[in-house]
Scaffold this motif. Structure first.
Motif, PDB file in Angstrom:
ATOM      1  N   GLY B  84      17.168 -52.865  37.391  1.00 51.41           N
ATOM      2  CA  GLY B  84      17.223 -52.664  38.839  1.00 51.41           C
ATOM      3  C   GLY B  84      16.744 -51.311  39.307  1.00 51.41           C
ATOM      4  O   GLY B  84      16.606 -51.075  40.511  1.00 51.41           O
ATOM      5  N   ASP B  85      16.489 -50.416  38.371  1.00 53.50           N
ATOM      6  CA  ASP B  85      15.970 -49.096  38.745  1.00 53.50           C
ATOM      7  C   ASP B  85      14.459 -49.139  38.995  1.00 53.50           C
ATOM      8  O   ASP B  85      13.895 -48.163  39.498  1.00 53.50           O
ATOM      9  CB  ASP B  85      16.265 -48.070  37.642  1.00 53.50           C
ATOM     10  N   SER B  86      13.837 -50.240  38.643  1.00 50.41           N
ATOM     11  CA  SER B  86      12.396 -50.370  38.883  1.00 50.41           C
ATOM     12  C   SER B  86      12.119 -50.269  40.378  1.00 50.41           C
ATOM     13  O   SER B  86      12.688 -51.025  41.179  1.00 50.41           O
ATOM     14  CB  SER B  86      11.883 -51.714  38.358  1.00 50.41           C
ATOM     15  N   ALA B  87      11.275 -49.342  40.751  1.00 55.95           N
ATOM     16  CA  ALA B  87      11.009 -49.056  42.167  1.00 55.95           C
ATOM     17  C   ALA B  87       9.952 -47.976  42.233  1.00 55.95           C
ATOM     18  O   ALA B  87       9.494 -47.462  41.199  1.00 55.95           O
ATOM     19  CB  ALA B  87      12.286 -48.585  42.868  1.00 55.95           C
ATOM     20  N   VAL B  88       9.599 -47.619  43.467  1.00 49.25           N
ATOM     21  CA  VAL B  88       8.771 -46.432  43.679  1.00 49.25           C
ATOM     22  C   VAL B  88       9.679 -45.338  44.219  1.00 49.25           C
ATOM     23  O   VAL B  88      10.426 -45.556  45.174  1.00 49.25           O
ATOM     24  CB  VAL B  88       7.617 -46.697  44.666  1.00 49.25           C
ATOM     25  N   TYR B  89       9.614 -44.181  43.598  1.00 45.59           N
ATOM     26  CA  TYR B  89      10.447 -43.054  43.995  1.00 45.59           C
ATOM     27  C   TYR B  89       9.568 -42.008  44.668  1.00 45.59           C
ATOM     28  O   TYR B  89       8.559 -41.568  44.108  1.00 45.59           O
ATOM     29  CB  TYR B  89      11.167 -42.463  42.776  1.00 45.59           C
ATOM     30  N   PHE B  90       9.985 -41.629  45.886  1.00 42.55           N
ATOM     31  CA  PHE B  90       9.231 -40.646  46.657  1.00 42.55           C
ATOM     32  C   PHE B  90      10.024 -39.361  46.799  1.00 42.55           C
ATOM     33  O   PHE B  90      11.219 -39.376  47.135  1.00 42.55           O
ATOM     34  CB  PHE B  90       8.934 -41.163  48.070  1.00 42.55           C
ATOM     35  N   CYS B  91       9.327 -38.269  46.607  1.00 41.29           N
ATOM     36  CA  CYS B  91       9.855 -36.958  46.913  1.00 41.29           C
ATOM     37  C   CYS B  91       9.300 -36.553  48.279  1.00 41.29           C
ATOM     38  O   CYS B  91       8.174 -36.946  48.637  1.00 41.29           O
ATOM     39  CB  CYS B  91       9.401 -35.974  45.831  1.00 41.29           C
ATOM     40  N   ALA B  92      10.062 -35.797  49.044  1.00 45.68           N
ATOM     41  CA  ALA B  92       9.594 -35.308  50.341  1.00 45.68           C
ATOM     42  C   ALA B  92      10.159 -33.918  50.577  1.00 45.68           C
ATOM     43  O   ALA B  92      11.138 -33.517  49.933  1.00 45.68           O
ATOM     44  CB  ALA B  92      10.014 -36.248  51.471  1.00 45.68           C
ATOM     45  N   SER B  93       9.565 -33.191  51.507  1.00 47.28           N
ATOM     46  CA  SER B  93      10.094 -31.873  51.849  1.00 47.28           C
ATOM     47  C   SER B  93       9.959 -31.631  53.346  1.00 47.28           C
ATOM     48  O   SER B  93       9.133 -32.253  54.023  1.00 47.28           O
ATOM     49  CB  SER B  93       9.374 -30.770  51.069  1.00 47.28           C
ATOM     50  N   SER B  94      10.803 -30.731  53.853  1.00 48.31           N
ATOM     51  CA  SER B  94      10.729 -30.332  55.254  1.00 48.31           C
ATOM     52  C   SER B  94      11.253 -28.914  55.390  1.00 48.31           C
ATOM     53  O   SER B  94      11.872 -28.373  54.463  1.00 48.31           O
ATOM     54  CB  SER B  94      11.521 -31.281  56.152  1.00 48.31           C
ATOM     55  N   GLN B  95      11.015 -28.332  56.548  1.00 48.91           N
ATOM     56  CA  GLN B  95      11.407 -26.950  56.776  1.00 48.91           C
ATOM     57  C   GLN B  95      12.716 -26.910  57.544  1.00 48.91           C
ATOM     58  O   GLN B  95      12.887 -27.617  58.534  1.00 48.91           O
ATOM     59  CB  GLN B  95      10.318 -26.220  57.567  1.00 48.91           C
ATOM     60  N   ASP B  96      13.615 -26.066  57.125  1.00 47.99           N
ATOM     61  CA  ASP B  96      14.888 -25.874  57.792  1.00 47.99           C
ATOM     62  C   ASP B  96      14.718 -24.774  58.831  1.00 47.99           C
ATOM     63  O   ASP B  96      14.393 -23.645  58.477  1.00 47.99           O
ATOM     64  CB  ASP B  96      15.930 -25.478  56.742  1.00 47.99           C
ATOM     65  N   LEU B  97      14.931 -25.109  60.095  1.00 49.64           N
ATOM     66  CA  LEU B  97      14.768 -24.122  61.157  1.00 49.64           C
ATOM     67  C   LEU B  97      16.123 -23.720  61.707  1.00 49.64           C
ATOM     68  O   LEU B  97      16.843 -24.556  62.247  1.00 49.64           O
ATOM     69  CB  LEU B  97      13.921 -24.701  62.294  1.00 49.64           C
ATOM     70  N   ALA B  98      16.467 -22.473  61.562  1.00 51.49           N
ATOM     71  CA  ALA B  98      17.706 -21.919  62.116  1.00 51.49           C
ATOM     72  C   ALA B  98      18.902 -22.790  61.753  1.00 51.49           C
ATOM     73  O   ALA B  98      19.768 -23.041  62.588  1.00 51.49           O
ATOM     74  CB  ALA B  98      17.588 -21.797  63.643  1.00 51.49           C
ATOM     75  N   GLY B  99      18.935 -23.267  60.521  1.00 47.28           N
ATOM     76  CA  GLY B  99      20.075 -24.039  60.060  1.00 47.28           C
ATOM     77  C   GLY B  99      20.028 -25.512  60.429  1.00 47.28           C
ATOM     78  O   GLY B  99      20.844 -26.285  59.962  1.00 47.28           O
ATOM     79  N   ALA B 100      19.076 -25.913  61.228  1.00 45.56           N
ATOM     80  CA  ALA B 100      18.980 -27.334  61.587  1.00 45.56           C
ATOM     81  C   ALA B 100      17.697 -27.901  60.998  1.00 45.56           C
ATOM     82  O   ALA B 100      16.616 -27.407  61.277  1.00 45.56           O
ATOM     83  CB  ALA B 100      18.978 -27.489  63.104  1.00 45.56           C
ATOM     84  N   ILE B 101      17.839 -28.940  60.200  1.00 48.13           N
ATOM     85  CA  ILE B 101      16.667 -29.513  59.537  1.00 48.13           C
ATOM     86  C   ILE B 101      15.968 -30.409  60.541  1.00 48.13           C
ATOM     87  O   ILE B 101      16.347 -31.535  60.757  1.00 48.13           O
ATOM     88  CB  ILE B 101      17.088 -30.283  58.288  1.00 48.13           C
ATOM     89  N   GLN B 102      14.958 -29.870  61.179  1.00 44.15           N
ATOM     90  CA  GLN B 102      14.363 -30.593  62.280  1.00 44.15           C
ATOM     91  C   GLN B 102      12.905 -30.956  62.091  1.00 44.15           C
ATOM     92  O   GLN B 102      12.378 -31.738  62.846  1.00 44.15           O
ATOM     93  CB  GLN B 102      14.495 -29.775  63.564  1.00 44.15           C
ATOM     94  N   GLU B 103      12.277 -30.399  61.109  1.00 44.64           N
ATOM     95  CA  GLU B 103      10.845 -30.591  61.001  1.00 44.64           C
ATOM     96  C   GLU B 103      10.488 -31.875  60.274  1.00 44.64           C
ATOM     97  O   GLU B 103      11.294 -32.498  59.589  1.00 44.64           O
ATOM     98  CB  GLU B 103      10.203 -29.393  60.299  1.00 44.64           C
ATOM     99  N   THR B 104       9.248 -32.235  60.424  1.00 37.87           N
ATOM    100  CA  THR B 104       8.709 -33.447  59.831  1.00 37.87           C
ATOM    101  C   THR B 104       8.791 -33.405  58.312  1.00 37.87           C
ATOM    102  O   THR B 104       8.610 -32.355  57.707  1.00 37.87           O
ATOM    103  CB  THR B 104       7.248 -33.594  60.259  1.00 37.87           C
TER     104      THR B 104
END
Lengths: 115, 116
Positions: B84-104
């Motif tokens: 059941g672990d068979s899948a596609v695994y995606f990594c992603a990143s975003s920028q934390d602005l002033a403590g609030a994670i708001q960016e794309t």
């Protein structure tokens, strides 16, 4: 908990025509972000467009635009002048300002473009 | 000059094995994520790290352990692999602005894992 629903599993459009993909979401929050991502067969997730909930003006990016209806919790994507390269899976996604910034995705809409 | 990279892109392994997927971003972002895309293409968050600190753990089995040696890297280690672990695994990143994670969020190319 927030949910995102894309009620159209598949859509088809003729090249150069316009198509609209639907997305609705459920939330009790007033401040959040909405996104459309495109996933072509290469499986790369590509950002198409984003909308901040506090902005009344609908976002546009070239041939892509959204119809954001906050009261109705609706966020549809319009693709104008469709091109063969637009064929892909399209995902609508919601992000709260809380909850660590995670994206909550809809089920996706597979768009095919006919030449 | 890839923004978010993952290795390997494909991983075929036997049940019961242990495997790792690596992710690196060169965008200078503070926050990194792992998502799982199942066979029906449904995407779901697994983990999120902000400045090397775990901030999201979405009811993922203990066999999955993320590790962030620095804020540019977030690796995913999976023990005792199951079908059941068979899948596609995606990594992603975003920028934390002033403590609030708001960016794309920007996604890596994905790792297709197939467990036999």
């Amino acid at each position: 908990a927030q949910t995102v629903t894309q009620s159209q599993p598949e859509m088809s459009v003729q090249e150069a025509e316009t198509v609209t993909l639907s997305c609705t979401y459920d939330t009790s929050e007033s401040d959040y972000y909405l996104f459309w991502y495109k996933q072509p067969p290469s499986r790369q997730m590509i950002l198409v467009i984003r909308q901040e909930a506090y902005k009344q003006q609908n976002a546009t990016e070239n041939r892509f635009s959204v119809n954001f209806q906050k009261a109705a919790k609706s966020f549809s994507l319009k693709i104008s002048d469709s091109q063969l390269g637009d064929a892909a899976m399209y995902f609508c996604a919601y992000r709260s300002n809380n909850q660590g910034g995670k994206l909550i995705f809809g089920q996706g809409t597979e768009l095919s473009v006919k030449p | 000059d890839t923004a978010v990279s993952q290795t390997p892109k494909y991983l075929v392994t036997q049940m019961g094995n242990d495997k790792s997927i690596k992710c690196e971003q060169n965008l200078g972002h503070d926050t990194m994520y792992w998502y799982k895309q199942d066979s029906k293409k449904f995407l779901k968050i697994m983990f999120s790290y902000n400045n090397k600190e775990l901030i999201i753990n979405e009811t993922v089995p203990n066999r999955f352990s993320p590790k962030s040696p620095d804020k540019a890297h977030l690796n995913l280690h999976i023990n005792s692999l199951e079908l059941g672990d068979s899948a596609v695994y995606f990594c992603a990143s975003s920028q934390d602005l002033a403590g609030a994670i708001q960016e794309t969020q920007y996604f890596g190319p994905g790792t297709r894992l197939l467990v036999l």
